[in-house]
Design an enzyme around this catalytic site. Structure first.
Site, PDB file in Angstrom:
ATOM      1  N   GLU A 108       0.870  -1.175   0.000  1.00 36.41           N
ATOM      2  CA  GLU A 108       0.000   0.000   0.000  1.00 36.41           C
ATOM      3  C   GLU A 108       0.907   1.224   0.000  1.00 36.41           C
ATOM      4  O   GLU A 108       1.506   1.565   1.021  1.00 36.41           O
ATOM      5  CB  GLU A 108      -0.908  -0.007   1.240  1.00 36.41           C
ATOM      6  CG  GLU A 108      -1.953  -1.111   1.236  1.00 36.41           C
ATOM      7  CD  GLU A 108      -2.929  -0.984   0.093  1.00 36.41           C
ATOM      8  OE1 GLU A 108      -3.268   0.162  -0.289  1.00 36.41           O
ATOM      9  OE2 GLU A 108      -3.357  -2.019  -0.443  1.00 36.41           O
TER      10      GLU A 108
ATOM     11  N   CYS B  96      -2.006   9.187   2.392  1.00 36.50           N
ATOM     12  CA  CYS B  96      -1.681   8.680   1.060  1.00 36.50           C
ATOM     13  C   CYS B  96      -2.784   9.023   0.069  1.00 36.50           C
ATOM     14  O   CYS B  96      -2.550   9.101  -1.141  1.00 36.50           O
ATOM     15  CB  CYS B  96      -1.446   7.169   1.105  1.00 36.50           C
ATOM     16  SG  CYS B  96      -2.827   6.220   1.779  1.00 36.50           S
TER      17      CYS B  96
END
Length: 504
Positions: A236, A270
């Site tokens: 991720e 993110c």
């Protein structure tokens, strides 16, 4: 024997430091793995219901110590307490609730269809725990992004070694404390504290699976090391998420959503909305609304403040470089300040910054910023908006704003992204029923949903026959079998073909 190295605990909102945490010595890592493998041998034999009983106990411990957890997160990250509870604690509790409802069904053997040519046989898939899972988690959401993969790995029957970020060591230490209080079996969840050297040593020791959340640069290094032993991974990684705002959008809502998407957690997400593209006809109107929303935000660490401090000093240097290049290229700041005006003596507070007059090739538009900075650019057409949004090495999340839902869905379907939101920002990640993960440089693999549990398992395919017949048509000897097999296939598949053509 030399004394253990220690990590200094820094409160980024005050720059005070009054505590140290010992790093895990490299020489202990082999022993950690041996203990983990031993714990796995026992844990994998427990039923999903038995594993859930431990996770429920952990949930109760978290409820009992809620205020303490929030305080630790806020002090270690510099974020405001509202964000500590809504974006770190709540998603963990949501994840536990999801596991309670779905884990047994997700991990149960499931029957699948068997081809008609193998009439009388059955087919099914079962899920087998992988072994020792290494979870390497980041500093921006240090509780959520550690606990969610750890819990999914545990419920799937694995043991876990967690390497939390050295930037937020207090949260990592507290996670270790939570599992101890919940009385998980010895060695089942171990926390290794330290920086890059510890992470590299843990990766070299060949875990059975690696789940990494962090930068694309580090993710590539982990993938390279994992490939040497064919260790499967979920990565991720970063993002440079676009917001596309069309002229028919609710502009008041869009401005509020964009401000939150750009500046929540001081932009250290993110999935932060780092690029805003606005249809030309409403560009100035939207910009005025966004500027107004941004100027109303309060910075600090009090309960009524909106934006806390940055967490990691190194990220501020990245922002400075990007902004300086953009300003040199003609960009303007309509909120915030130029880099040389930032005073960090009272903490890592960076003003929320809106940048205009940028172009697509600037670092500020192409590279992940990971701070409270957002660019705003106009577009002329739907096609141009899609092209601008897709012009990135990243593809984690995207946001489309329009009252015309047919158009919004059409645009979303053309965006190269792992996740998307319509008339909102970022929230796809909080629905544990939706798989979450990026494309391109934003990562490999998905988690959340049933897939998020099963990713920590080997998927085993099983073909079952009751064993009553003495032979099969495809077995030896082949004598006189060819005409029978040919006739059977023509009968079977010609019937299917005719039926298909009638229904089409």
């Amino acid at each position: 024997m030399s004394r253990n190295q220690s990590m200094t605990v820094l409160n980024p909102a005050t720059l005070n430091s009054d505590e140290n945490i010992d790093e895990t010595p490299i020489y202990q890592i082999q022993q950690i793995y041996e203990l983990s493998k031993s714990a796995f041998d026992t844990w994998k034999e427990k039923s999903v219901k038995e594993r859930l009983s431990f996770i429920r106990k952990l949930k109760n411990v978290m409820f009992d110590r809620m205020d303490e957890i929030i305080e630790v997160i806020a002090n270690d990250t510099g974020k405001v307490k509202v964000e500590a509870v809504t974006a770190d604690v709540m998603p963990v509790l949501d994840a536990i609730a999801f596991l309670e409802k779905t884990a047994e069904n997700s991990l149960a053997a499931r029957r699948v269809q068997t081809p008609a040519t193998f009439w009388g046989k059955k087919s099914y898939i079962e899920y087998m725990a992988r072994g020792t899972v290494l979870v390497i988690s980041p500093w921006n959401y240090p509780l959520q992004l550690a606990m969610v993969p750890v819990l999914n790995a545990l419920i799937a029957g694995n043991s876990v070694i967690l390497k939390p970020s050295e930037v937020t060591p207090l949260v990592g230490k507290y996670i270790e404390h939570l599992f101890m209080l919940a009385e998980f079996p010895k060695g089942l969840v171990q926390v290794a504290h330290g920086g890059k050297d510890v992470g590299a040593a843990l990766t070299r020791e060949k875990p059975d699976y690696i789940f990494f959340t962090g930068s694309a640069a580090t993710g590539k290094k982990i993938q390279e090391e994992a490939s040497k032993a064919l260790i499967p991974t979920t990565l991720e990684l970063g993002g440079k998420d676009p917001i596309l705002i069309f002229a028919d959008a609710n502009l008041d809502r869009a401005a509020k959503g964009a401000a939150w998407g750009a500046f929540t957690n001081s932009g250290q997400v993110c999935m932060s909305s780092e690029r805003i593209y606005v249809e030309q006809s409403i560009y100035e109107e939207f910009l005025e609304k966004l500027q107004s929303e941004t100027l109303m935000l309060k910075q600090g660490t009090d309960l009524n403040d909106d934006i806390g401090s940055m967490t990691y000093r190194g990220q501020i240097d990245v922002m400075k470089e990007q902004l300086e290049e953009a300003i040199a290229g003609g960009a303007r700041l309509i909120t915030g300040s130029i880099p040389r005006d930032w005073d960090l003596s009272q903490g890592l507070f960076i003003p929320p910054t809106i940048v205009v007059d940028v172009h697509q090739k600037m670092k500020l538009v192409q590279e992940e910023t990971f701070g409270p900075v957002v660019t705003v650019m106009p577009f002329q057409s739907e096609e141009e908006a899609i092209e601008l949004a897709n012009d990135s090495i990243y593809g984690l999340n995207a946001s489309v704003w329009s009252k015309d839902l047919k158009k919004a869905k059409r645009v979303v379907s053309k965006l190269v992204t792992g996740n998307a939101v319509i008339n909102d920002v970022m929230i796809s990640v909080v629905n544990h029923h939706l798989p979450f993960g990026g494309v391109k440089h934003s990562g490999i693999g998905k988690y959340h949903g049933k897939q998020g549990i099963r990713v920590f398992c080997h998927e085993k395919s099983v073909f079952l026959d009751r064993g009553k017949k003495n032979t099969e048509i495809q077995w030896y000897p082949y004598q006189n079998k060819y005409p029978k097999i040919r006739s059977f296939l023509k009968l079977l598949f010609r019937k299917k073909s005719k039926k298909s053509s009638r229904t089409s």
